[in-house]
Motif scaffolding. Structure first.
Motif, mmCIF file in Angstrom:
data_model
loop_
_atom_site.group_PDB
_atom_site.id
_atom_site.type_symbol
_atom_site.label_atom_id
_atom_site.label_comp_id
_atom_site.label_asym_id
_atom_site.label_seq_id
_atom_site.Cartn_x
_atom_site.Cartn_y
_atom_site.Cartn_z
ATOM 1 N N GLY A 14 0.839 -1.195 0.000
ATOM 2 C CA GLY A 14 0.000 0.000 0.000
ATOM 3 C C GLY A 14 0.867 1.234 0.000
ATOM 4 N N GLY A 15 0.244 2.352 0.331
ATOM 5 C CA GLY A 15 0.949 3.622 0.303
ATOM 6 C C GLY A 15 0.134 4.669 -0.411
ATOM 7 N N PHE A 16 0.792 5.677 -0.939
ATOM 8 C CA PHE A 16 0.110 6.849 -1.491
ATOM 9 C C PHE A 16 -0.871 6.513 -2.596
ATOM 10 N N SER A 17 -0.642 5.452 -3.343
ATOM 11 C CA SER A 17 -1.486 5.147 -4.497
ATOM 12 C C SER A 17 -2.769 4.412 -4.133
ATOM 13 N N THR A 18 -2.840 3.882 -2.904
ATOM 14 C CA THR A 18 -4.024 3.092 -2.530
ATOM 15 C C THR A 18 -4.658 3.531 -1.222
ATOM 16 N N ASP A 19 -3.917 4.229 -0.362
ATOM 17 C CA ASP A 19 -4.394 4.540 0.987
ATOM 18 C C ASP A 19 -4.502 6.043 1.198
ATOM 19 N N ASP A 20 -5.455 6.423 2.049
ATOM 20 C CA ASP A 20 -5.642 7.835 2.356
ATOM 21 C C ASP A 20 -4.936 8.271 3.634
ATOM 22 N N ASP A 21 -4.543 7.323 4.476
ATOM 23 C CA ASP A 21 -4.019 7.717 5.797
ATOM 24 C C ASP A 21 -2.533 8.046 5.793
ATOM 25 N N GLY A 22 -1.788 7.653 4.765
ATOM 26 C CA GLY A 22 -0.369 7.983 4.688
ATOM 27 C C GLY A 22 0.516 7.248 5.673
ATOM 28 N N LEU A 23 -0.004 6.231 6.339
ATOM 29 C CA LEU A 23 0.769 5.563 7.386
ATOM 30 C C LEU A 23 1.994 4.833 6.835
ATOM 31 N N LEU A 24 1.829 4.132 5.727
ATOM 32 C CA LEU A 24 2.970 3.409 5.167
ATOM 33 C C LEU A 24 4.015 4.359 4.586
ATOM 34 N N ASP A 25 3.573 5.474 4.037
ATOM 35 C CA ASP A 25 4.520 6.466 3.523
ATOM 36 C C ASP A 25 5.321 7.088 4.658
ATOM 37 N N ASP A 26 4.650 7.377 5.778
ATOM 38 C CA ASP A 26 5.366 7.918 6.934
ATOM 39 C C ASP A 26 6.354 6.890 7.479
ATOM 40 N N TRP A 27 5.906 5.640 7.566
ATOM 41 C CA TRP A 27 6.799 4.575 8.051
ATOM 42 C C TRP A 27 8.024 4.445 7.150
ATOM 43 N N LEU A 28 7.800 4.534 5.846
ATOM 44 C CA LEU A 28 8.909 4.406 4.903
ATOM 45 C C LEU A 28 9.940 5.511 5.126
ATOM 46 N N LEU A 29 9.491 6.741 5.230
ATOM 47 C CA LEU A 29 10.418 7.848 5.431
ATOM 48 C C LEU A 29 11.113 7.779 6.786
ATOM 49 N N ASP A 30 10.453 7.175 7.769
ATOM 50 C CA ASP A 30 11.070 7.024 9.084
ATOM 51 C C ASP A 30 12.282 6.095 9.060
ATOM 52 N N LEU A 124 17.676 3.000 0.170
ATOM 53 C CA LEU A 124 16.561 2.118 0.493
ATOM 54 C C LEU A 124 15.724 1.923 -0.768
ATOM 55 N N LEU A 125 15.666 0.690 -1.275
ATOM 56 C CA LEU A 125 14.857 0.361 -2.435
ATOM 57 C C LEU A 125 13.505 -0.161 -1.956
ATOM 58 N N CYS A 126 12.438 0.230 -2.634
ATOM 59 C CA CYS A 126 11.114 -0.195 -2.185
ATOM 60 C C CYS A 126 10.138 -0.154 -3.354
ATOM 61 N N GLY A 127 8.949 -0.647 -3.108
ATOM 62 C CA GLY A 127 7.926 -0.571 -4.138
ATOM 63 C C GLY A 127 6.706 -1.386 -3.799
ATOM 64 N N ILE A 128 5.682 -1.187 -4.607
ATOM 65 C CA ILE A 128 4.390 -1.829 -4.437
ATOM 66 C C ILE A 128 4.071 -2.647 -5.678
ATOM 67 N N SER A 129 3.468 -3.815 -5.493
ATOM 68 C CA SER A 129 3.015 -4.663 -6.593
ATOM 69 C C SER A 129 4.197 -5.038 -7.494
ATOM 70 N N ALA A 130 4.191 -4.650 -8.763
ATOM 71 C CA ALA A 130 5.355 -4.911 -9.617
ATOM 72 C C ALA A 130 6.618 -4.310 -9.028
ATOM 73 N N GLY A 131 6.469 -3.189 -8.324
ATOM 74 C CA GLY A 131 7.600 -2.528 -7.694
ATOM 75 C C GLY A 131 8.093 -3.239 -6.449
ATOM 76 N N ALA A 132 7.360 -4.254 -5.983
ATOM 77 C CA ALA A 132 7.854 -5.160 -4.940
ATOM 78 C C ALA A 132 8.410 -6.427 -5.574
ATOM 79 N N ASN A 133 7.727 -6.929 -6.607
ATOM 80 C CA ASN A 133 8.172 -8.140 -7.304
ATOM 81 C C ASN A 133 9.595 -8.035 -7.818
ATOM 82 N N CYS A 134 9.928 -6.874 -8.362
ATOM 83 C CA CYS A 134 11.150 -6.733 -9.154
ATOM 84 C C CYS A 134 12.425 -6.988 -8.374
ATOM 85 N N TRP A 135 12.418 -6.809 -7.060
ATOM 86 C CA TRP A 135 13.650 -6.913 -6.281
ATOM 87 C C TRP A 135 14.055 -8.357 -6.015
ATOM 88 N N ALA A 136 13.118 -9.294 -6.105
ATOM 89 C CA ALA A 136 13.379 -10.679 -5.731
ATOM 90 C C ALA A 136 13.935 -11.485 -6.908
#
Length: 247
Positions: A14-30, A124-136
């Motif tokens: 999740g994150g900015f593209s799917t969620d309104d609360d911004g919790l995962l984005d804040d966690w990421l920057l932390d 720090l590399l990160c991503g969602i969906s395809a952006g998570a798949n690609c690192w493995a």
């Protein structure tokens, strides 16, 4: 003696593209020590979707960071400028879309090599969906239409990844079958709402923005006839950076 940077990456459900609360984005920057981390969004998997890019900028420009976007379908940077951009980032965020297309375009432009270099330097590399798949090493994907296994990836994270484990029909059973039959190596199933942080290949933190979402570790049975699925503890994220004990 020179300090060797820790190599880290994060899988996001999740994150900015799917969620309104911004919790995962804040966690990421932390996770970044810089007071104003540089965050580069790479929307290759979506064909550099303008709407997706605007979502990222709308979410990250108000935050205490320096956001930027790397577009490759209408590339403007030469090789030196591209390298300078990626190697100056604290966070490189790969967007969702088509995993196969993402990997092909990155390799054509040499981005795969630059990402490895950035990873080794401590970005720090990160991503969602395809952006998570690609690192493995491999992943579970619908890049070809029907859900299937993809024995391809950058290999920065050992094993395989399956996104949308709880939200897309057929994901769970199909990924389980791929791991059970060893079409994919053991790996990580990410439900929507999850953030999983890895350092030097080890899971060091897992969080969730909902009490229901889980991160799973899947491994084939030793007899080759089935799969072991294990739910992992996740901290529940709440506003104002307050967290509760593992859910």
């Amino acid at each position: 003696m020179a300090v060797v940077p820790e190599r880290r990456l994060a899988l996001l459900g999740g994150g900015f593209s799917t969620d309104d609360d911004g919790l995962l984005d804040d966690w990421l920057l932390d996770q970044v020590r810089a007071p104003r981390p540089k965050v580069c969004f790479v929307p290759t998997a979506s064909g550099d979707s303008p709407a997706y890019t605007e979502q990222f900028l709308a979410a990250y420009q108000p935050r205490s960071c320096e956001p930027s976007v790397l577009r490759l379908f209408r590339r403007e940077l030469d090789d030196d400028a591209l390298r300078t951009l990626l190697l100056s980032q604290d966070v490189i965020y790969a967007g969702g879309g088509n995993t196969v297309n993402l990997l092909a375009v990155w390799r054509a432009h040499g981005v795969d090599r630059l990402l490895r270099e950035a990873f080794d330097r401590g970005a720090l590399l990160c991503g969602i969906s395809a952006g998570a798949n690609c690192w493995a090493e491999g992943s579970h994907t619908d890049s070809f239409g029907p859900l299937t296994h993809l024995c391809d990836g950058l290999g920065l994270l050992s094993g395989s990844v399956c996104p949308h484990y709880d939200s897309e029909p057929g994901r769970r059973s199909s990924y389980q079958a791929a791991v059970a039959t060893r079409l994919l190596p053991a790996g990580w199933a990410v439900e929507d709402g999850i953030g999983a942080l890895f350092a030097e290949g080890r899971l060091v933190d897992s969080v969730t923005r909902t009490s229901q979402a889980r991160l799973y570790r899947l491994e084939p049975d030793s007899d080759g006839g089935g799969v072991r699925e294990r739910a992992l503890p996740c901290r529940l994220l709440v506003p104002a950076h307050r967290s509760t004990p593992p859910a």
